[in-house]
Write an enzyme that holds these catalytic residues in place. Sequence first.
Site, mmCIF file in Angstrom:
data_model
loop_
_atom_site.group_PDB
_atom_site.id
_atom_site.type_symbol
_atom_site.label_atom_id
_atom_site.label_comp_id
_atom_site.label_asym_id
_atom_site.label_seq_id
_atom_site.Cartn_x
_atom_site.Cartn_y
_atom_site.Cartn_z
ATOM 1 C CG ASN A 21 -1.804 1.201 1.315
ATOM 2 O OD1 ASN A 21 -1.939 1.952 0.348
ATOM 3 N ND2 ASN A 21 -2.416 1.406 2.468
ATOM 4 C CE LYS A 35 -0.052 3.185 4.859
ATOM 5 N NZ LYS A 35 0.208 3.334 6.314
ATOM 6 C CG HIS A 91 -5.546 1.488 5.482
ATOM 7 N ND1 HIS A 91 -5.052 2.471 6.316
ATOM 8 C CD2 HIS A 91 -4.512 0.644 5.228
ATOM 9 C CE1 HIS A 91 -3.773 2.241 6.551
ATOM 10 N NE2 HIS A 91 -3.419 1.137 5.907
ATOM 11 C CD GLU A 106 -2.817 5.480 6.755
ATOM 12 O OE1 GLU A 106 -3.001 5.625 5.534
ATOM 13 O OE2 GLU A 106 -1.741 5.085 7.238
ATOM 14 C CD GLU A 126 -3.136 -2.706 7.476
ATOM 15 O OE1 GLU A 126 -2.031 -2.710 6.922
ATOM 16 O OE2 GLU A 126 -4.001 -1.846 7.273
ATOM 17 N N GLY A 131 3.136 2.173 10.777
ATOM 18 C CA GLY A 131 3.994 3.322 10.582
ATOM 19 C C GLY A 131 4.691 3.799 11.839
ATOM 20 C CB SER A 143 5.978 -1.762 11.625
ATOM 21 O OG SER A 143 5.480 -0.472 11.929
#
Length: 253
Positions: free
Chosen positions: A10, A12, A99, A101, A169, A175, A215
Site C-alpha cells: 500500500n 498510500k 484501512h 487511515e 492491521e 507506521g 511495520s
Amino acid sequence: MTRTFFVGGNWKCNSTVKSITELCASWKESTDNGAKYSGKPVEIVIAPPSIYAQTAKDALPANFQVSLQDCYSSTGAFTGEIAADMIVDMGIPWVITGHSERRTIFKETDEVVATKTAYAISKGLSVIACIGELLEEREAGKTLEVNERQLSAIAATVTDWSKVVIAYEPVWAIGTGKVATPEQAQEVHAALRAWLSTNVNPEVAESTRIIYGGSVKPANANELAGQADIDGFLVGGASLKPDFISVIDSYAV
C-alpha cells in the site's frame, strides 16, 4: 486446504512517475535475477495512489497485480470519489476497504466499510478488507472485541468469500516501527479464523486468507510468515523500497 500466500503493498499518498518507474525497474531486475517465485505460489498486489494506477500497471513486473486504495459505493454526483465501477472499467482487479487511515482520519464507520466492500464485490472486484484495534483498545483488553465487531459488519454483507482477503492491521503498529510479536499476531489471526468458522462456516474459515499489516519489513517478515494463520502481509512504507522483494520472498519459508 492450502491458502495462496498474499503480499500487498500500500503506497498510500506517496510516489511520482519517476519514483514508480525506478522502483518497478528494480523489482523487475530482482525477479529476473534470483527472486524465488518458484515452488509454492504467491499473489502480489500493489496499491498506488489512484492517479498513478495506470503508471504502476504498465511498469510493474508481469506477475504483480494492481489495487486501488479505496472506492465509493455509487456513481453520480460525488465529487472526488472513484466508484468501484470505474476501477473495474480500468481493468484493475482489487481494492482496499476499511484501512485504519480511512476509519480514523476520514471517520468511516463499520457500516460504511461494509457497504463499500459489498458494492465492490458486486461489481466483480476482489477486496482487501482491513480491520484492527487502536492502542487504547488493546491496552483495555478489547482487541478481539473490536476486531470481531469490524469483521462482523463486513461478513454481514459478503456474498462471495473467494473475493475477500482480510487484513489484520493493529493501528498501534502501523507506521510506528512497532510490530506485533509473531505470537500476538498469530493469536489474533487464529481468533479471527475461529470467528469465521463459527459465524460463517468452517469452509470459509479454512479458505479465507488473513494477512498481517503493521511495520512489516524484511527483518521480521520471515518469522511472521512462519505462523500457521498468517497468510501474508499488507505492507506500507517498506513496499516503497527495492528490498520489498525480500518481504515477498518470505512466502517461501
